[in-house]
Design a protein around this motif. Structure first.
Motif, PDB file in Angstrom:
ATOM      1  N   LEU A 102      -4.883   1.560  -4.214  1.00 39.96           N
ATOM      2  CA  LEU A 102      -5.626   0.573  -3.427  1.00 39.96           C
ATOM      3  C   LEU A 102      -6.278   1.210  -2.206  1.00 39.96           C
ATOM      4  O   LEU A 102      -5.689   2.064  -1.538  1.00 39.96           O
ATOM      5  CB  LEU A 102      -4.690  -0.554  -2.977  1.00 39.96           C
ATOM      6  CG  LEU A 102      -4.135  -1.462  -4.078  1.00 39.96           C
ATOM      7  CD1 LEU A 102      -3.187  -2.499  -3.490  1.00 39.96           C
ATOM      8  CD2 LEU A 102      -5.261  -2.143  -4.829  1.00 39.96           C
ATOM      9  N   THR A 103      -7.514   0.789  -1.942  1.00 35.44           N
ATOM     10  CA  THR A 103      -8.255   1.200  -0.754  1.00 35.44           C
ATOM     11  C   THR A 103      -8.756  -0.045  -0.050  1.00 35.44           C
ATOM     12  O   THR A 103      -8.680  -1.148  -0.597  1.00 35.44           O
ATOM     13  CB  THR A 103      -9.441   2.096  -1.130  1.00 35.44           C
ATOM     14  OG1 THR A 103     -10.335   1.347  -1.964  1.00 35.44           O
ATOM     15  CG2 THR A 103      -8.977   3.349  -1.876  1.00 35.44           C
ATOM     16  N   LEU A 104      -9.327   0.121   1.142  1.00 34.41           N
ATOM     17  CA  LEU A 104      -9.821  -1.035   1.891  1.00 34.41           C
ATOM     18  C   LEU A 104     -10.902  -1.802   1.121  1.00 34.41           C
ATOM     19  O   LEU A 104     -10.824  -3.035   1.016  1.00 34.41           O
ATOM     20  CB  LEU A 104     -10.345  -0.592   3.264  1.00 34.41           C
ATOM     21  CG  LEU A 104     -10.905  -1.712   4.156  1.00 34.41           C
ATOM     22  CD1 LEU A 104      -9.841  -2.776   4.431  1.00 34.41           C
ATOM     23  CD2 LEU A 104     -11.421  -1.138   5.474  1.00 34.41           C
ATOM     24  N   VAL A 148      -9.212  -3.695  -1.765  1.00 34.82           N
ATOM     25  CA  VAL A 148      -8.403  -4.821  -1.277  1.00 34.82           C
ATOM     26  C   VAL A 148      -9.294  -5.993  -0.892  1.00 34.82           C
ATOM     27  O   VAL A 148      -9.021  -7.150  -1.230  1.00 34.82           O
ATOM     28  CB  VAL A 148      -7.553  -4.369  -0.073  1.00 34.82           C
ATOM     29  CG1 VAL A 148      -7.003  -5.575   0.679  1.00 34.82           C
ATOM     30  CG2 VAL A 148      -6.408  -3.494  -0.542  1.00 34.82           C
ATOM     31  N   GLN A 149     -10.411  -5.715  -0.214  1.00 32.53           N
ATOM     32  CA  GLN A 149     -11.314  -6.789   0.193  1.00 32.53           C
ATOM     33  C   GLN A 149     -11.948  -7.471  -1.007  1.00 32.53           C
ATOM     34  O   GLN A 149     -12.074  -8.695  -1.055  1.00 32.53           O
ATOM     35  CB  GLN A 149     -12.407  -6.235   1.110  1.00 32.53           C
ATOM     36  CG  GLN A 149     -11.915  -5.937   2.523  1.00 32.53           C
ATOM     37  CD  GLN A 149     -13.032  -5.495   3.439  1.00 32.53           C
ATOM     38  OE1 GLN A 149     -13.445  -4.356   3.418  1.00 32.53           O
ATOM     39  NE2 GLN A 149     -13.537  -6.427   4.226  1.00 32.53           N
ATOM     40  N   ALA A 189      -7.059  -7.469   5.825  1.00 29.61           N
ATOM     41  CA  ALA A 189      -7.210  -6.358   4.880  1.00 29.61           C
ATOM     42  C   ALA A 189      -6.859  -5.038   5.560  1.00 29.61           C
ATOM     43  O   ALA A 189      -6.180  -4.178   4.968  1.00 29.61           O
ATOM     44  CB  ALA A 189      -8.633  -6.322   4.327  1.00 29.61           C
ATOM     45  N   CYS A 206      -3.860  -2.558   4.541  1.00 28.75           N
ATOM     46  CA  CYS A 206      -4.143  -1.166   4.180  1.00 28.75           C
ATOM     47  C   CYS A 206      -3.427  -0.187   5.095  1.00 28.75           C
ATOM     48  O   CYS A 206      -3.133   0.947   4.700  1.00 28.75           O
ATOM     49  CB  CYS A 206      -5.646  -0.915   4.202  1.00 28.75           C
ATOM     50  SG  CYS A 206      -6.493  -1.661   2.804  1.00 28.75           S
ATOM     51  N   HIS A 207      -3.129  -0.616   6.330  1.00 34.08           N
ATOM     52  CA  HIS A 207      -2.350   0.229   7.237  1.00 34.08           C
ATOM     53  C   HIS A 207      -0.983   0.541   6.632  1.00 34.08           C
ATOM     54  O   HIS A 207      -0.528   1.691   6.630  1.00 34.08           O
ATOM     55  CB  HIS A 207      -2.196  -0.488   8.581  1.00 34.08           C
ATOM     56  CG  HIS A 207      -1.179   0.148   9.494  1.00 34.08           C
ATOM     57  ND1 HIS A 207      -1.385   1.363  10.100  1.00 34.08           N
ATOM     58  CD2 HIS A 207       0.055  -0.279   9.896  1.00 34.08           C
ATOM     59  CE1 HIS A 207      -0.316   1.679  10.829  1.00 34.08           C
ATOM     60  NE2 HIS A 207       0.556   0.685  10.727  1.00 34.08           N
ATOM     61  N   ILE A 265      -0.231   0.290   3.412  1.00 32.13           N
ATOM     62  CA  ILE A 265      -0.444   1.056   2.168  1.00 32.13           C
ATOM     63  C   ILE A 265      -0.649   2.531   2.491  1.00 32.13           C
ATOM     64  O   ILE A 265      -0.111   3.419   1.805  1.00 32.13           O
ATOM     65  CB  ILE A 265      -1.651   0.491   1.398  1.00 32.13           C
ATOM     66  CG1 ILE A 265      -1.356  -0.940   0.913  1.00 32.13           C
ATOM     67  CG2 ILE A 265      -1.996   1.371   0.209  1.00 32.13           C
ATOM     68  CD1 ILE A 265      -2.548  -1.642   0.290  1.00 32.13           C
ATOM     69  N   GLU A 266      -1.412   2.807   3.541  1.00 31.78           N
ATOM     70  CA  GLU A 266      -1.645   4.195   3.934  1.00 31.78           C
ATOM     71  C   GLU A 266      -0.351   4.865   4.395  1.00 31.78           C
ATOM     72  O   GLU A 266      -0.135   6.054   4.168  1.00 31.78           O
ATOM     73  CB  GLU A 266      -2.694   4.257   5.051  1.00 31.78           C
ATOM     74  CG  GLU A 266      -4.098   3.875   4.617  1.00 31.78           C
ATOM     75  CD  GLU A 266      -4.583   4.724   3.450  1.00 31.78           C
ATOM     76  OE1 GLU A 266      -4.390   5.966   3.479  1.00 31.78           O
ATOM     77  OE2 GLU A 266      -5.147   4.150   2.499  1.00 31.78           O
TER      78      GLU A 266
END
Length: 821
Positions: free
Chosen positions: A785-787, A790-791, A801, A805-806, A808-809
């Protein structure tokens, strides 16, 4: 009328429900189907880096595709789905078959299946015999991971044939690409949109740059724009285009699916009937004005007025739509509009040909027309307004004649008569196409229809392919019923084929099955499967009985997504909640289990087409033996799926001589989604308390349901793991620190969906955990998943979002620091 309020509020779901109409089947729009193909197909093989040893590779097979994601399975795992894994074409180490040998890389059996493959060379020889490799150009180079259609970007150049005044072509620049529908501007007219055209990329008159030179045609601007610049200017423009050809070129293989233009047998002066492409509202007499060669000729609409200002002529080929033999209108019960200036209203072809001294084009000049297209009167779709090609309107099929449709356009700025289009027209699209591609659909002038006028619907309903996902549903902590994972706005579910030759079982009517379309989809998983199940219900001897077999049991474990389906039988309406899967990787298994539940051939419908012989060899078995064989298999292999009674248990009992009349008994699924559950009791006749005769006594059915519920209560669903290294983390394994750094005690690549949910619930993004549960995002998917993803996939606002993502990273960073090596 046509206000912005109506535009914002228009919803295809509600509109179809309010009008009592059905959507035209998605499989009927072949050009849209073609545009969704990404070049990869289930069954293709490729060489993939082995996770545990990145210096070695092994052969894997594509199970399904979803945008730029591929679901793969290493060869040797057989039918074991637990080993399937997702990978991103853009980032994964993927190569075509033969790459390892060419680059001196090692092919080595993964540890998990080492014991199953004693002889690696012999196994590979058998596995690769007749195998189809994934295309090399889609795995390597500039086009890697890109949908072929996305390669036609604004600024790309193509050649467009002059369709009126010559056989030549001129350069056009792509201004916009909406799902394959291109807005084109003639080169040299950068500052003016007056002559812009909209064409689908598969249009037979649209070509890659260089086509004219290759086929011996001139490259010159059409007469309509030629006077706007001097000849020297046009030559300078041409020189500039050739210098920039490499930068703006489009891959030639993008046009491999274009219709092939055949050889015609028309002669100059022949008469025929035709639709004027510029005003496709009537059929009128026309003449073959000029024949260029064995592929192209010009047809002119007849006009007998002496003062006519201009000729209405257009370039045609043997497969052109809108040209018919003389008397075609009469034979199809249609009125032929006399040419302007014709004396009288009663047009007669025999007299007209005699007056003109012309001959009619023989029937042999026209290709045979297909009527196997799936369109029916009153169906809804989306269509381009021929008067204003910028507009795409809601359209209703008002008439069907052979392979031609009469469409009534709703909501157009200026009212137009019913327009005539071919079923193969590239200016018609399925319900939801505009929303999926982010284009404004002209709504009807009255978005809400009087529900008292709603008519009964027997044909299956088709829902909009929604691009919305989670955001709206979060208000009630539920997902909307029409949502599914969509990557970059592209459909996820593969095409579902109805294999008419396969055994249909005791519930389904073989004759009605034969009338079903060849396929449904591709599209949103929930909606495609809903349409498939609705078609099956309508093809049953007793639709209400099949609905009961498919329905969710009250005590069933929640594995997928609940949808309310309807059935009509003997004038009564029934409804029940049916479980369908949400993701493409589970479609094949869902179709097979549903087939077994209905005691038909497991290949009757599914993502694989049965060509000559069914792999289950169902044709050689008698009905009794077949039902017995698959019935036993159903209990032993997969257990009785939830929903309704067991047919085999009932079949084992001797039927009573006297059947009792009783109320139809369905068990209603508890409310899970505000958008998918109907308030009407499941399976009950709508608006009536009528009773229906059925095959079993009510007490038998209740007893059977009670037994099944007891069995399920004794077998509570638990997690199972094949070995210690796959064991997921417990909540205490995840060490959350005050600092940003995250310390994990287990590899997130091995996390299950439950583990991902558990992790999210330990963060300040806990409310989003339900999304990950419903969309079945495991650890592998989490790391992809990336930003932007996700959006797009979850429809989150930028703030939530970024927050998600914070975390997730942080997991990704911990993965790379602790486990990547």
């Amino acid at each position: 009328a046509g206000s912005s309020v109506d535009e914002m509020e228009f919803n295809w779901d509600e509109y179809l429900e309010d009008t009592g109409a059905t959507a035209a089947p998605h499989g009927s729009f072949k050009h849209v189907d073609t545009s969704l193909q990404n070049g990869f197909a289930p069954g293709m093989k490729l060489e993939v880096a082995v996770k545990s040893d990145q210096n070695t590779y092994w052969v894997a097979t594509i199970i399904t595709t979803c945008g730029q994601l591929l679901l793969l399975r290493y060869d040797g795992y057989g039918e074991d789905r637990k080993a399937d894994f997702w990978c991103d074409i853009m980032t994964a180490d993927l190569h075509p078959i033969g790459w390892c040998e060419q680059n001196k890389k090692v092919l080595k059996v993964p540890e998990g299946i080492k014991d199953k493959i004693p002889d690696q060379e012999e196994f590979l020889q058998q596995a690769l015999k007749g195998a189809c490799s994934a295309p090399a150009n889609l795995l390597e180079g500039l086009h890697r991971g890109k949908n072929p259609l996305d390669l036609i970007a604004p600024g790309s150049r193509l050649e467009l044939q002059n369709t009126r005044d010559s056989l030549g072509a001129w350069i056009v620049t792509v201004v916009d690409n909406v799902g394959g529908r291109l807005k084109l501007r003639y080169e040299g007219l950068e500052d003016s949109d007056k002559f812009d055209q909209w064409l689908f990329y598969l249009d037979p008159f649209l070509h890659q740059v260089g086509w004219a030179a290759q086929h011996g045609y001139s490259l010159q601007p059409p007469l309509a724009i030629r006077s706007l610049r001097s000849e020297a200017d046009w030559q300078e423009i041409l020189k500039k285009v050739k210098e920039e050809e490499e930068e703006s070129s489009v891959p030639t293989d993008l046009f491999k699916d274009k219709p092939v233009i055949g050889v015609h047998s028309f002669s100059e002066g022949m008469k025929l009937e035709a639709v004027d492409p510029m005003a496709p509202f009537v059929i009128s007499p026309a003449t073959v004005l000029k024949v260029y060669n064995d592929k192209y000729f010009v047809v002119e609409m007849d006009d007998l007025r002496p003062e006519r200002a201009s000729r209405r002529a257009h370039l045609c080929h043997v497969g052109s739509a809108g040209i018919f033999p003389v008397q075609w209108s009469l034979k199809n019960g249609l009125s032929l509009s006399p040419p302007p200036g014709y004396p009288g209203q009663d047009f007669d072809w025999a007299d007209y040909l005699k007056q003109c001294g012309a001959e009619a084009a023989p029937q042999s000049c026209f290709p045979s027309l297909t009527s196997d297209h799936g369109f029916k009167e009153n169906m809804k779709l989306e269509a381009v307004n021929p008067v204003d090609p910028e507009e795409v309107c809601i359209a209703t099929v008002t008439k069907v004649k052979g392979s031609y449709l009469w469409l009534q356009l709703e909501g157009s700025k200026k009212a137009v008569p019913d327009c005539i289009v071919s079923v193969e027209s590239m200016n018609i699209f399925p319900v939801g196409w505009c929303e999926t591609n982010g284009y404004q659909l002209r709504p009807p002038r009255k978005a809400i229809v009087n529900k008292q006028k709603k008519i009964a619907v027997v044909q299956p309903e088709k829902q909009i392919l929604s691009s919305r996902t989670v955001h709206d549903g979060l208000k009630n902590q539920e997902l909307n019923s029409s949502e599914s994972v969509v990557i970059n706005g592209k459909y996820c579910c593969p095409k579902i084929y109805f294999n008419h030759r396969c055994f249909s079982g005791p519930y389904l009517n073989k004759g009605r099955i034969a009338e079903l379309p060849q396929s449904v989809g591709p599209g949103n998983c929930v909606l495609v499967l809903k349409e498939v199940l609705t078609l099956l219900i309508n093809a049953a001897y007793k639709p209400s009985r099949v609905l009961r077999e498919l329905q969710l049991d009250e005590e069933a474990a929640w594995h997928g997504h609940g949808e309310t389906l309807k059935a009509k039988y003997k004038g009564k309406s029934y409804r029940a909640t049916v479980e369908v899967v949400r993701t493409a990787d589970r479609v094949a298994d869902f179709c097979r289990k549903t087939c077994i539940k209905l005691e038909c051939c497991p290949n009757l419908f599914g993502p694989q087409m049965v060509l000559d012989k069914c792999s289950e060899n169902c044709s050689v078995l008698t009905k009794t033996k077949y039902t017995h064989y698959y019935g036993k298999r159903k209990n032993k292999r997969i257990g009785r799926p939830p929903g309704g009674h067991s047919n085999l248990e009932a079949a084992g009992k001797k039927p009573n001589k006297r059947r009792k009349r009783r109320k139809h008994f369905f068990v209603h699924k508890k409310k899970r989604s505000s958008a998918s559950v109907d308030n009407t009791p499941a399976g009950s006749p709508q608006g009536s308390g009528a009773e229906e005769e059925d095959d079993q006594d009510e007490s038998e059915l209740s007893h059977s349901l009670a037994q099944d519920r007891d069995k399920r209560k004794r077998k509570l669903r638990t997690f199972s793991f094949s070995d210690d290294e796959n064991k997921p983390p417990s909540p205490k394994d995840i060490k959350m620190e005050v600092a940003e750094k995250l310390q994990l005690d287990s590899n997130p690549l091995e996390w299950s969906v439950a583990d991902v949910v558990r992790f999210l619930k330990s963060t300040d993004c806990a409310p989003l955990a339900r999304i990950f549960l419903d969309q079945e995002i495991d650890g592998q998917a989490l790391l992809l998943l990336t930003l932007p993803t996700v959006q797009e996939c979850m429809d989150l606002k930028l703030g939530p979002a970024i927050k998600l993502c914070h975390h997730i990273e942080r997991v990704k960073l911990a993965f790379y620091q602790q486990f990547a090596n």
